[in-house]
Design an enzyme around this catalytic site. Structure first.
Site, PDB file in Angstrom:
ATOM      1  N   ASN A   1       0.786  -1.234   0.000  1.00  0.00           N
ATOM      2  CA  ASN A   1       0.000   0.000   0.000  1.00  0.00           C
ATOM      3  C   ASN A   1       0.821   1.291   0.000  1.00  0.00           C
ATOM      4  O   ASN A   1       0.488   2.254  -0.672  1.00  0.00           O
ATOM      5  CB  ASN A   1      -1.018  -0.002   1.145  1.00  0.00           C
ATOM      6  CG  ASN A   1      -0.403  -0.256   2.495  1.00  0.00           C
ATOM      7  OD1 ASN A   1       0.716  -0.766   2.604  1.00  0.00           O
ATOM      8  ND2 ASN A   1      -1.120   0.079   3.552  1.00  0.00           N
TER       9      ASN A   1
ATOM     10  N   SER B   1       4.683  -8.953  -3.824  1.00  0.00           N
ATOM     11  CA  SER B   1       4.785  -9.549  -5.163  1.00  0.00           C
ATOM     12  C   SER B   1       3.946  -8.807  -6.194  1.00  0.00           C
ATOM     13  O   SER B   1       4.269  -8.815  -7.386  1.00  0.00           O
ATOM     14  CB  SER B   1       4.351 -11.016  -5.112  1.00  0.00           C
ATOM     15  OG  SER B   1       5.230 -11.769  -4.309  1.00  0.00           O
TER      16      SER B   1
ATOM     17  N   CYS C   1      -3.320   1.137   6.649  1.00  0.00           N
ATOM     18  CA  CYS C   1      -3.436   0.380   7.903  1.00  0.00           C
ATOM     19  C   CYS C   1      -4.014   1.249   9.014  1.00  0.00           C
ATOM     20  O   CYS C   1      -4.850   0.801   9.795  1.00  0.00           O
ATOM     21  CB  CYS C   1      -2.083  -0.195   8.312  1.00  0.00           C
ATOM     22  SG  CYS C   1      -0.775   1.037   8.485  1.00  0.00           S
TER      23      CYS C   1
ATOM     24  N   PRO D   1       9.884  -6.950  -1.336  1.00  0.00           N
ATOM     25  CA  PRO D   1       8.674  -6.185  -1.641  1.00  0.00           C
ATOM     26  C   PRO D   1       7.471  -7.116  -1.798  1.00  0.00           C
ATOM     27  O   PRO D   1       7.611  -8.329  -1.930  1.00  0.00           O
ATOM     28  CB  PRO D   1       9.004  -5.512  -2.988  1.00  0.00           C
ATOM     29  CG  PRO D   1      10.432  -5.862  -3.296  1.00  0.00           C
ATOM     30  CD  PRO D   1      10.759  -7.074  -2.502  1.00  0.00           C
TER      31      PRO D   1
ATOM     32  N   ILE E   1     -11.983  -3.633   6.652  1.00  0.00           N
ATOM     33  CA  ILE E   1     -12.255  -3.441   5.234  1.00  0.00           C
ATOM     34  C   ILE E   1     -11.151  -2.572   4.654  1.00  0.00           C
ATOM     35  O   ILE E   1     -11.029  -1.403   5.001  1.00  0.00           O
ATOM     36  CB  ILE E   1     -13.634  -2.806   4.995  1.00  0.00           C
ATOM     37  CG1 ILE E   1     -14.747  -3.697   5.564  1.00  0.00           C
ATOM     38  CG2 ILE E   1     -13.853  -2.563   3.506  1.00  0.00           C
ATOM     39  CD1 ILE E   1     -16.150  -3.155   5.360  1.00  0.00           C
ATOM     40  N   PHE E   2     -10.346  -3.155   3.766  1.00  0.00           N
ATOM     41  CA  PHE E   2      -9.208  -2.454   3.187  1.00  0.00           C
ATOM     42  C   PHE E   2      -9.627  -1.822   1.863  1.00  0.00           C
ATOM     43  O   PHE E   2      -9.199  -2.235   0.778  1.00  0.00           O
ATOM     44  CB  PHE E   2      -8.037  -3.424   3.000  1.00  0.00           C
ATOM     45  CG  PHE E   2      -6.703  -2.830   3.381  1.00  0.00           C
ATOM     46  CD1 PHE E   2      -6.501  -2.275   4.632  1.00  0.00           C
ATOM     47  CD2 PHE E   2      -5.645  -2.843   2.494  1.00  0.00           C
ATOM     48  CE1 PHE E   2      -5.271  -1.738   4.992  1.00  0.00           C
ATOM     49  CE2 PHE E   2      -4.409  -2.306   2.837  1.00  0.00           C
ATOM     50  CZ  PHE E   2      -4.223  -1.750   4.089  1.00  0.00           C
TER      51      PHE E   2
ATOM     52  N   GLU F   1       4.454  -4.133  12.348  1.00  0.00           N
ATOM     53  CA  GLU F   1       3.370  -3.149  12.230  1.00  0.00           C
ATOM     54  C   GLU F   1       2.292  -3.817  11.404  1.00  0.00           C
ATOM     55  O   GLU F   1       2.471  -4.068  10.209  1.00  0.00           O
ATOM     56  CB  GLU F   1       3.895  -1.870  11.577  1.00  0.00           C
ATOM     57  CG  GLU F   1       2.959  -0.679  11.752  1.00  0.00           C
ATOM     58  CD  GLU F   1       1.970  -0.545  10.607  1.00  0.00           C
ATOM     59  OE1 GLU F   1       0.794  -0.929  10.820  1.00  0.00           O
ATOM     60  OE2 GLU F   1       2.353  -0.080   9.529  1.00  0.00           O
TER      61      GLU F   1
END
Length: 478
Positions: A151, A177, A283, A175, A379-380, A249
Site C-alpha cells: 500500500n 509480489s 493500515c 517487496p 475493510i481495506f 506493524e
C-alpha cells in the site's frame, strides 16, 4: 526486473517469474523472479558476510552514501512516480507525494544517527564502583530483513532500509509480489549511490517460500515486517525459533469518534483524507466511524455531498481523486465484506458498486456494535462504516472492543473529552481533531494488541535496528 543476490542481478534458479500488472488497465508491466528457497539462502549468506565489512564504514561515510541515494530519487522522481502509480493503482498525485517523502524521512535518519551518543555511568554511582566508569554504545544487529506491503511501499521503505544500513546492518528487502518494481528501482539507486551489493539485496517471490526462508534463517538477526496480523504472527513465530528480533506493524480497525460539539465540516474533510486516501488501503485509516446520534444525519448528508465531488478515475490522470484497489481480487473482497455487512442489517447510503479493481466510495449506515465490521473485520477499501452512539463512554467501549489497536481519533471542541478519550482508547496513536491517518516520520509509530510489536520512526527505529553494549573501565582511577 531481476533480484539482487550478492553482487549479481539474477533470475530465479528454476526460471519461474511473477507477472506484475497495472490493476487499473490489467496491462502487463514487467516480471520479477519467483525465487526458490535456495536462491534466498544464497542472498542471506552474501548479506551475512558483507555486513561485517559494512559495519566498519564510518557513520559519516554511510550518511553521504544514503544522501546520494536521496539525490538520485529526486532526479528520477517522474519515472518512479509513474511506476508506483502504474503498479499500485494509486492516483499519480499521491504517488508523487509518496516519492517526495524520501527527501523528508531519509535525511532525518542521517542526522539522527550522528547523535546516537550512548550514555555514561559515572564512577561512584553505587558502592564498590568508586573507581570504575561505564558507558554504552550501540552496535549493528547483523542481517536485517524488511518485508514491505503493497500500500505504501516507498514510505514504509524509509523507516526500514535507510536506518538499518546507517546502523551498520546489511539489509534484505522483500517487496510485495503485486507491486515490487518501485522498490527494486530503489535498490538499483542505492547501489548506484555506493551501497555495496550484498550489503543491500532485493528478493522476490511468495511469502510462503521467500518470506518463510527469510524469517527462518538463523543468520537473520531482525525482521521488520509491515503487513497483516496473520503474516506478522507467522514471522514472529519463525524468528522466535532462533531468537531473532521482530518488529511488527500489522492490521488496524481504527475508530473515529465525532462528538455532537465537534466541527462537522472538519469531520467531513478528515474523513475524506483519513479514509479515502489511497482508495482506503491504509493500515491506520479510520475505518469505524462512531458518530454521535444527534449529529449523525447531518454528517451523513454532508459526506454524501462531498463524495459526489470526488473524481474516481484512472490513476494516471492528475485530476483523479480516487483510483483503484491493488487488484480485482482485493476489490472483490471489499465487495464481499460490504455485502455481508448489509446482510447483517446495514444500509448502503452511497456507492457499493464494483467494476474490475475499482470500488466506489461507499457509506454504510445502520452499523451496530455487534456486527463484525464494528469489531475485527478490517475493510481495506473506501468504505465508511457508521455506528451511532449516545455517550462518549459508549463510543470508547465500542472502539476498544476490537482486537486491533493501531490508532484512533476524536473530533470535539471539548479538550476534557479529548484527553479522556486519548487516555482510555486502547491504541498506539491518538489524533485529536483529525482522522487517525496520521504518521509523521518523527513519531514512534506502532500499535497495541493485534496491531503489532515495536515502534518505527526517527525517535525509535535506530534503537530497534541495533543492540546496546556496555563498556566497563574497571578501576580506571585510583
Amino acid at each position: 526486473m531481476k533480484s539482487l543476490i550478492g553482487k549479481e542481478w539474477r533470475d530465479s534458479s528454476d526460471g519461474k517469474v511473477i507477472e506484475v500488472y497495472n490493476p487499473a488497465t490489467n496491462e502487463l508491466i514487467d516480471t520479477v523472479p519467483s525465487l526458490t528457497t535456495e536462491d534466498v539462502n544464497a542472498a542471506i549468506d552474501y548479506a551475512y558476510e558483507a555486513q561485517k565489512e559494512w559495519a566498519n564504514v564510518p557513520i559519516h561515510e554511510k550518511g553521504k552514501i544514503i544522501m546520494k541515494f536521496v539525490e538520485l530519487v529526486e532526479k528520477n522522481k517522474d519515472e518512479l512516480a509513474k511506476t508506483l502509480s502504474d503498479e499500485t493503482g494509486k492516483p499519480i498525485k499521491e504517488a508523487y507525494n509518496e516519492i517526495a517523502n524520501i527527501s523528508i524521512g531519509v535525511p532525518a535518519y542521517v542526522e539522527k544517527v550522528k547523535h546516537e551518543y550512548g550514555n555514561l555511568i559515572p564512577r561512584g554511582t553505587e558502592a564498590g564502583q568508586e573507581n570504575t566508569i561505564q558507558y554504552t554504545i550501540r552496535q549493528p544487529l547483523g542481517v536485517m530483513v524488511a518485508i514491505i506491503p503493497f500500500n505504501f511501499p516507498s514510505d514504509i521503505f524509509i523507516n526500514k532500509i535507510p536506518p538499518a544500513l546507517l546502523m551498520g546492518n546489511s539489509a534484505i528487502l522483500k517487496p510485495a509480489s503485486v507491486n515490487p518494481l518501485t522498490l527494486t528501482k530503489y535498490v538499483e539507486l542505492l547501489v548506484e549511490a555506493g551501497v555495496p551489493a550484498g550489503v543491500i539485496s532485493v528478493v522476490h517471490g511468495s511469502g510462503s517460500v521467500v518470506g518463510t526462508a527469510l524469517t527462518s534463517s538463523p543468520k537473520v538477526s531482525i525482521v521488520s515486517l509491515t503487513g497483516s496480523t496473520a503474516a506478522g504472527i507467522d514471522a514472529a513465530t519463525n524468528c522466535a525459533k532462533h531468537l531473532a528480533h521482530s518488529s511488527l506493524e500489522l492490521g488496524g480497525n481504527d475508530a473515529f469518534i465525532l462528538c455532537e460539539d465537534g466541527d462537522i465540516d472538519l469531520a467531513v474533510e478528515e474523513t475524506v483524507w483519513g479514509r479515502l486516501y489511497n482508495t482506503g488501503q491504509v493500515c491506520c485509516a479510520s475505518k469505524r466511524f462512531l458518530i454521535q446520534n444527534s449529529v449523525k444525519d447531518e454528517y451523513i448528508r454532508k459526506m454524501v455531498d462531498k463524495i459526489q465531488t470526488l473524481k474516481v478515475g484512472y490513476p494516471s490522470d492528475m485530476s483523479t481523486d480516487i483510483g483503484c484497489l491493488i487488484s480485482e481480487e482485493a476489490a472483490i473482497e471489499v465487495e464481499k465484506q460490504v455485502n455481508e455487512t448489509v446482510e447483517a442489517g446495514a444500509k448502503i447510503v452511497i456507492g457499493g458498486r464494483r467494476k474490475g479493481a475499482f470500488y466506489e466510495p461507499t457509506i454504510l449506515d445502520g452499523v451496530t456494535k455487534d456486527m463484525d465490521v464494528a469489531k475485527d473485520m478490517e475493510i481495506f477499501g473506501p468504505v465508511i462504516s457508521i455506528i451511532g452512539f449516545d455517550t462518549l463512554d459508549e463510543a470508547i467501549e465500542i472502539a476498544n472492543q476490537s482486537i486491533y489497536g493501531l490508532s484512533g481519533s476524536i473530533i470535539t471542541k471539548d479538550m476534557n473529552k479529548a484527553i479522556k478519550a486519548s487516555e482510555k482508547m486502547e491504541c498506539g496513536g491518538f489524533v485529536i481533531n483529525g482522522a487517525s491517518f496520521f504518521r509523521s516520520f518523527e513519531q514512534p509509530f506502532g500499535g497495541w494488541k493485534y496491531s503489532g510489536i515495536g515502534n518505527e520512526g526517527i525517535m525509535t527505529t535506530l534503537a530497534e535496528m541495533s543492540r546496546m553494549k556496555t563498556v566497563i573501565l574497571k578501576n580506571i582511577t585510583k
